[in-house]
Design an enzyme around this catalytic site. Structure first.
Site, short mmCIF file in Angstrom:
data_model
loop_
_atom_site.label_atom_id
_atom_site.label_comp_id
_atom_site.label_asym_id
_atom_site.label_seq_id
_atom_site.Cartn_x
_atom_site.Cartn_y
_atom_site.Cartn_z
N ILE A 265 6.45 -5.43 -11.75
CA ILE A 265 5.73 -4.95 -10.58
C ILE A 265 6.06 -3.47 -10.43
O ILE A 265 7.08 -2.99 -10.94
CB ILE A 265 6.07 -5.74 -9.30
CG1 ILE A 265 7.57 -5.74 -9.02
CG2 ILE A 265 5.55 -7.16 -9.38
CD1 ILE A 265 7.96 -6.47 -7.74
N ASP A 266 5.19 -2.73 -9.73
CA ASP A 266 5.34 -1.29 -9.63
C ASP A 266 6.62 -0.89 -8.90
O ASP A 266 7.15 -1.65 -8.08
CB ASP A 266 4.15 -0.68 -8.89
CG ASP A 266 2.84 -0.86 -9.63
OD1 ASP A 266 2.89 -1.03 -10.86
OD2 ASP A 266 1.78 -0.84 -8.98
N LYS A 267 7.06 0.31 -9.16
CA LYS A 267 8.27 0.85 -8.53
C LYS A 267 8.23 0.71 -7.01
O LYS A 267 9.19 0.24 -6.40
CB LYS A 267 8.44 2.33 -8.91
CG LYS A 267 9.54 3.05 -8.14
CD LYS A 267 9.53 4.54 -8.44
CE LYS A 267 10.54 5.28 -7.56
NZ LYS A 267 10.50 6.75 -7.79
N ARG B 2 -4.09 -2.39 -6.48
CA ARG B 2 -4.28 -1.03 -5.97
C ARG B 2 -5.62 -0.47 -6.43
O ARG B 2 -6.37 0.13 -5.65
CB ARG B 2 -3.12 -0.16 -6.43
CG ARG B 2 -1.76 -0.65 -5.93
CD ARG B 2 -0.61 0.01 -6.66
NE ARG B 2 -0.53 1.43 -6.32
CZ ARG B 2 0.32 2.26 -6.92
NH1 ARG B 2 1.12 1.83 -7.89
NH2 ARG B 2 0.36 3.53 -6.57
#
Length: 361
Positions: free
Chosen positions: A168-170, A272
């Site tokens: 998963i993204d930062k 997103r």
């Protein structure tokens, strides 16, 4: 033991430890990347070919490297317009050594939701990079797992056969699973590939969603003008990878909506990019324009309210709330849930108070 097998065509292979001497320039070059073109590779400019295999760089940088003699095919430097053929060996050689990407254990606190001999489920905080990469070689979740499992003789953080199964993204918070054994990683990897895992995300998006639920379908690929963004292309366009996101509205705040998203696919930045594509970018998502005031009025008090909301949750408002899978050893179905982190909880309370005040006037 030496590995004498041939690399798979089309697959990146690790750069060897030996340095390479460029005889023409008399300068030492270091191999950073190598890939063998598929047997069915169609003729393609080498700069475009490398873009497909090095998504975190730009075509301009690759062309610059070619001008400097750093792009080689079959051992010889080539220009950007060289057309890659089947079985060509394409290498990127630079005048500096490779960064040592050995993963070392680092004492970073972990919020562990579940752990046994096979798997570990972690509730990742926003701001923590999942895996070492360009600009983030230390201080990642992988380093933290290496420390946590440092006394486990069967867990080698540098062995790709174990470790994280997905990412998963930062700046996305929430649940992520890692495998402690090769058998567990293979079994979990198949579940993600076959889309039998269960994942639900909570996101605050700009705008009042027009319906109670919806389905977003659109291929996702790197943005042609901004390599740090993903863009959405029409299904069947042949550009990017197919992606489908299902969503439904949980709570409405007038100018924003709390939604739950369920993924059929797991593409980079999928939620997103898809939400921006339908005109509802995630709240405070800098990469996709959600850090602007997209809905609402232009009064000074409203602008100040939104700025305070940005301060309360200084990242995209996205949380991987649930994760479910079949246990790789016991075959038992397991489901986990991570409550909203404090920053998103505070953000939602601010919008609830705002919407109540809006309704009373």
């Amino acid at each position: 033991m030496p590995n004498n097998s041939e690399p798979l065509p089309g697959s990146p292979i690790p750069a060897p430890d030996d340095d390479i001497l460029d005889e023409e320039e008399g300068a030492q070059l270091y191999e950073h990347f190598r890939v063998v073109a598929d047997r069915g590779q169609q003729l393609l400019r080498v700069d475009k070919f490398l873009i497909d295999h090095l998504p975190d760089t730009s075509r301009n940088r690759i062309q610059t490297a070619a001008r400097q003699g750093f792009v080689h095919v079959n051992g010889q430097p080539v220009k950007s317009n060289y057309r890659v053929k089947p079985a060509d060996v394409v290498t990127l050689l630079l005048d500096r050594p490779r960064y040592d990407n050995t993963i070392t254990p680092e004492d970073i606190p972990l919020d562990i939701t579940y752990e046994d001999d096979d798997v570990i489920v972690v509730n990742k905080p926003a701001g923590l990079v999942v895996h070492p990469g360009c600009g983030n070689y230390t201080g990642t979740l992988v380093n933290a797992l290496a420390w946590h499992l440092r006394d486990n003789p069967g867990y080698d953080p540098n062995d790709p056969a174990v470790g994280l199964v997905h990412r998963i993204d930062k700046d996305t918070s929430g649940l992520i699973v890692a495998a402690k054994t090769p058998q567990a990683k293979t079994a979990l990897g198949l579940q993600f590939f076959n889309k039998t895992t269960r994942r639900r995300y909570n996101a605050l998006v700009w705008g009042n969603m027009e319906t109670e639920s919806g389905r977003i379908e659109g291929n996702i690929a790197r943005h042609p003008k901004d390599r740090m963004q993903m863009a959405v292309f029409a299904p069947g366009s042949g550009v990017g990878k197919p992606a489908v996101t299902h969503w439904h509205a949980i709570e409405r705040f007038g100018f924003t909506t709390l939604v739950e998203c369920v993924l059929e696919t797991g593409r980079t930045h999928q939620i997103r990019a898809h939400m921006k594509h339908i005109g509802h970018p995630l709240f405070n998502d800098v990469r996709y324009g959600g850090d602007q005031i997209i809905r609402g009025n232009l009064s000074g008090s409203y602008r100040q309210f939104v700025r305070h909301c940005f301060d309360a949750c200084p990242r995209q408002a996205l949380h991987a709330r649930t994760l479910g899978f079949r246990h790789p050893r016991t075959q038992r179905e397991m489901d986990f849930e991570a409550p909203l982190p404090p920053d998103m909880a505070e953000l939602l309370e601010r919008w609830r108070a705002f919407s109540r005040n809006l309704a009373s006037h």
